[in-house]
Design a protein around this motif. Structure first.
Motif, mmCIF file in Angstrom:
data_model
loop_
_atom_site.group_PDB
_atom_site.id
_atom_site.type_symbol
_atom_site.label_atom_id
_atom_site.label_comp_id
_atom_site.label_asym_id
_atom_site.label_seq_id
_atom_site.Cartn_x
_atom_site.Cartn_y
_atom_site.Cartn_z
ATOM 1 N N LEU A 158 0.692 -1.622 0.240
ATOM 2 C CA LEU A 158 0.185 0.175 -0.261
ATOM 3 C C LEU A 158 1.253 1.033 -0.200
ATOM 4 C CD1 LEU A 158 -3.315 0.591 0.678
ATOM 5 C CD2 LEU A 158 -2.494 0.739 2.924
ATOM 6 N N ARG A 159 0.769 1.803 -1.305
ATOM 7 C CA ARG A 159 1.679 3.678 -1.046
ATOM 8 C C ARG A 159 0.888 4.192 0.223
ATOM 9 N NH1 ARG A 159 1.522 0.647 -5.774
ATOM 10 N NH2 ARG A 159 -0.252 1.946 -6.163
ATOM 11 N N VAL A 160 1.966 4.935 0.486
ATOM 12 C CA VAL A 160 1.329 5.944 1.819
ATOM 13 C C VAL A 160 2.164 7.260 2.063
ATOM 14 C CG1 VAL A 160 1.127 6.154 4.127
ATOM 15 C CG2 VAL A 160 0.824 4.036 3.993
ATOM 16 N N TYR A 161 1.243 8.332 1.279
ATOM 17 C CA TYR A 161 2.008 9.503 1.830
ATOM 18 C C TYR A 161 2.118 9.921 3.261
ATOM 19 C CZ TYR A 161 3.045 14.724 2.756
ATOM 20 O OH TYR A 161 3.350 15.596 3.315
ATOM 21 N N ASN A 162 2.613 10.575 4.572
ATOM 22 C CA ASN A 162 2.286 10.164 5.730
ATOM 23 C C ASN A 162 3.416 11.397 6.132
ATOM 24 O OD1 ASN A 162 2.953 8.356 8.520
ATOM 25 N ND2 ASN A 162 4.477 8.882 8.498
ATOM 26 N N ASP A 163 3.056 11.965 7.318
ATOM 27 C CA ASP A 163 3.456 13.332 7.660
ATOM 28 C C ASP A 163 2.513 13.571 9.029
ATOM 29 O OD1 ASP A 163 4.062 15.968 7.494
ATOM 30 O OD2 ASP A 163 3.311 16.594 5.401
ATOM 31 N N TYR A 164 2.848 15.149 9.953
ATOM 32 C CA TYR A 164 2.870 15.228 10.827
ATOM 33 C C TYR A 164 2.272 16.543 11.563
ATOM 34 C CZ TYR A 164 6.908 18.147 10.659
ATOM 35 O OH TYR A 164 7.755 19.268 11.230
ATOM 36 N N GLY A 165 1.905 16.621 12.331
ATOM 37 C CA GLY A 165 1.400 18.347 12.657
ATOM 38 C C GLY A 165 -0.410 18.128 11.997
ATOM 39 N N LEU A 166 -0.708 17.672 11.904
ATOM 40 C CA LEU A 166 -2.027 17.792 11.495
ATOM 41 C C LEU A 166 -3.462 17.222 12.903
ATOM 42 C CD1 LEU A 166 -1.478 15.138 8.561
ATOM 43 C CD2 LEU A 166 -1.908 16.869 8.081
ATOM 44 N N GLN A 167 -2.942 16.964 13.699
ATOM 45 C CA GLN A 167 -4.016 16.893 14.842
ATOM 46 C C GLN A 167 -4.549 18.101 15.772
ATOM 47 O OE1 GLN A 167 -1.126 15.970 14.384
ATOM 48 N NE2 GLN A 167 -0.338 15.782 17.000
ATOM 49 N N TYR A 168 -4.281 18.739 15.765
ATOM 50 C CA TYR A 168 -4.297 20.133 16.886
ATOM 51 C C TYR A 168 -5.531 21.399 15.872
ATOM 52 C CZ TYR A 168 -2.415 17.175 20.264
ATOM 53 O OH TYR A 168 -1.996 16.126 21.053
ATOM 54 N N ASP A 169 -6.422 21.747 16.949
ATOM 55 C CA ASP A 169 -6.825 23.032 16.780
ATOM 56 C C ASP A 169 -5.807 23.706 16.764
ATOM 57 O OD1 ASP A 169 -9.112 24.160 15.487
ATOM 58 O OD2 ASP A 169 -10.251 23.985 17.453
ATOM 59 N N THR A 170 -4.961 23.932 16.167
ATOM 60 C CA THR A 170 -3.890 25.098 16.233
ATOM 61 C C THR A 170 -3.569 25.704 14.839
ATOM 62 O OG1 THR A 170 -2.449 23.558 15.719
ATOM 63 C CG2 THR A 170 -2.885 24.177 18.184
ATOM 64 N N THR A 171 -3.297 26.895 14.856
ATOM 65 C CA THR A 171 -3.441 27.744 13.193
ATOM 66 C C THR A 171 -2.504 26.908 12.577
ATOM 67 O OG1 THR A 171 -4.198 29.678 14.869
ATOM 68 C CG2 THR A 171 -2.803 29.628 12.615
ATOM 69 N N SER A 172 -1.466 26.314 12.634
ATOM 70 C CA SER A 172 -0.760 25.578 11.923
ATOM 71 C C SER A 172 -1.210 24.088 11.316
ATOM 72 C CB SER A 172 1.125 25.679 12.643
ATOM 73 O OG SER A 172 0.649 24.370 13.814
ATOM 74 N N HIS A 173 -1.608 23.746 12.773
ATOM 75 C CA HIS A 173 -2.413 22.230 11.948
ATOM 76 C C HIS A 173 -3.435 21.950 11.443
ATOM 77 C CE1 HIS A 173 -0.737 19.625 15.856
ATOM 78 N NE2 HIS A 173 0.408 20.228 15.310
ATOM 79 N N ASN A 174 -3.924 23.146 11.081
ATOM 80 C CA ASN A 174 -5.561 23.786 10.740
ATOM 81 C C ASN A 174 -4.912 23.830 9.459
ATOM 82 O OD1 ASN A 174 -6.685 23.073 12.952
ATOM 83 N ND2 ASN A 174 -7.690 25.848 13.086
ATOM 84 N N ALA A 175 -3.464 24.923 9.133
ATOM 85 C CA ALA A 175 -3.087 25.029 7.703
ATOM 86 C C ALA A 175 -2.759 23.866 7.295
ATOM 87 C CB ALA A 175 -2.512 25.635 7.418
ATOM 88 N N LYS A 176 -2.240 22.946 7.651
ATOM 89 C CA LYS A 176 -1.449 21.647 7.558
ATOM 90 C C LYS A 176 -2.447 20.849 6.733
ATOM 91 C CE LYS A 176 2.641 18.952 8.076
ATOM 92 N NZ LYS A 176 4.560 19.149 9.034
#
Ligand code: G3I
Length: 383
Positions: A217-235
């Motif tokens: 299975l081919r995955v794109y993987n990243d961090y900083g996505l789970q919280y309700d913060t400016t940076s996570h929302n933008a990411k």
């Protein structure tokens, strides 16, 4: 089920005990997610035998990051690992730095050992990661340039994914390609790959990975996505845009990996936003993997029981939300025992106490976190 007895028959060496002494110190209580399950107690670990088994009942794959160093030398740890895990994620063993001693060479000695270990014990193998800007060998900077970047990238993916073709559950084909602060309108991170090959390096990587190992299975993987913060929302927005662009180009991506390095002291969690994000990904026809899950206890009071409870609560609150999404097929913690966690080195506690972010403590005993994860699996909808 794989028993400890069976593990000892594979000839692992002596256990390495590591008992850290814990001092009590008084610290102010940090903010945290509200505990939605105040009934969680030490007895939460009772009644379950193995995290992987509880997860499997709901058709969820559970595994943890580990590596050659600990699995080959720490028999007690390896026994607990096999008791609890159905998938092995090499934490560092499949990165460029581990596999590429020189521009011309590949060293598969330890990665072959890991694949053999997985095969012997019937563990699914996660591939982490084919393309990442970090953990690159020292020679990379001096050797790879605009002229040879494409051949270098293609050669690496063909050799590594090709060697283990048919043996990998899922490959993180590209890892951490988004970085909003880098200031590009597409949200992509300025890496050597982007500089030399443009945005298409991502699509190229997925196409070559598909050719080299069509079954993983081919995955794109990243961090900083789970919280309700400016940076996570933008990411999250940038991630969805990237997935749309990839799909518009026919790039053969099949799944999205959400690294989940949680902080027990973090209160800015909006379940609805996270649910919507997961739904948006699922509606693109992609599977979702919860990768690199751990809960930092940085900033929490020293009191052991309180700390462990807050860490457990954070696991439970997060897993209850993400496991509601049927497209989530796997949960991988970034380590199994506090004996081996990257957070000890990368995010130590200010008071110097050993960090306690994982399901088992440093003595391989089950913590409240173990029970919280087991309960979340047990109560998750089946998929
Ligand atoms: O193997 C050498 C060892 O020979 C040497 O003695 C020692 C001295 O410091 O270093 C060892 O290598 C370290 C390696 O971990 C193994 O312990 C590297 O310095 C260290 O940089 C490396 O850190 C890893 C980091 O990625 C960078 O590759 C962490 O263990 C690993 O947990 C971390 O994992 C990343 C994911 O891949 C991607 N997402 C974020 C996550 C956390 O940063």
């Amino acid at each position: 089920m794989l028993s400890r007895r069976r593990l000892f028959h594979v000839g692992l060496g002596a256990a390495v005990a590591s008992c850290a002494s814990l001092e009590k110190q008084s610290f102010g209580a940090g903010d945290r997610l509200q505990n939605p399950h105040p009934s969680l107690t030490a007895s939460a670990t009772a009644g379950f035998t193995s995290l992987a088994q509880v997860a499997a009942r709901k058709n969820i794959l559970y595994g943890a990051a580990s590596d050659y160093a600990m699995l080959s030398s720490d028999a007690a740890f390896a026994a607990e690992y096999l008791e609890n895990c159905a998938a092995l994620v090499p934490e560092n063993g499949l990165k460029w730095r581990a596999l590429r001693p020189s521009p011309e060479q590949f060293d598969f000695t330890k990665s072959d050992w890991l694949f053999n270990f997985a095969e012997t014990h019937n563990l699914a193998m996660r591939g982490h990661a084919l393309v990442w800007h970090l953990s690159m060998p020292g020679w990379f900077k001096e050797t790879v340039n605009r002229r040879n970047a494409e051949s270098s990238l293609v050669r690496h993916i063909e050799a590594v994914a090709g060697r283990y073709a048919g043996k990998v559950h899922s490959w993180d084909v590209v890892n951490e390609a988004i970085e909003i602060p880098d200031g590009r309108s597409d949200g992509l991170r300025n890496t050597p790959w982007l500089e030399f090959l443009g945005e298409d390096y991502i699509d190229l990587s997925f196409r070559v990975a598909e050719q080299a190992d069509p079954t993983a299975l081919r995955v794109y993987n990243d961090y900083g996505l789970q919280y309700d913060t400016t940076s996570h929302n933008a990411k999250r927005g940038a991630a969805l845009n990237l997935l749309e662009r990839m799909q518009a180009k026919g790039t053969p991506i099949q799944a999205f990996g959400i690294q989940s390095h949680l902080r027990a002291s973090e209160t800015r969690f909006n379940a609805e936003k996270l649910r919507r994000f997961l739904r948006d990904i699922a509606s693109m026809g992609l599977k979702i993997l919860i990768t690199e899950l751990d809960v930092s206890d940085q900033g929490l009071p020293a009191d052991l029981e309180d700390r462990d409870r807050r860490v457990a609560d954070a696991y439970r609150a997060y897993l209850d939300v993400v496991l509601d999404e049927p497209a989530v097929i796997a949960v991988l913690t970034w380590g199994l025992s506090d004996r081996y966690t990257w957070l000890a080195e990368f995010k130590p506690r200010e008071d110097g106490l050993p960090v306690r972010p994982l399901p088992l403590d440093e003595n391989l005993e089950r913590k409240l976190a173990w029970g919280a994860i087991a309960q979340a699996f047990d109560q998750a909808p089946a998929r």
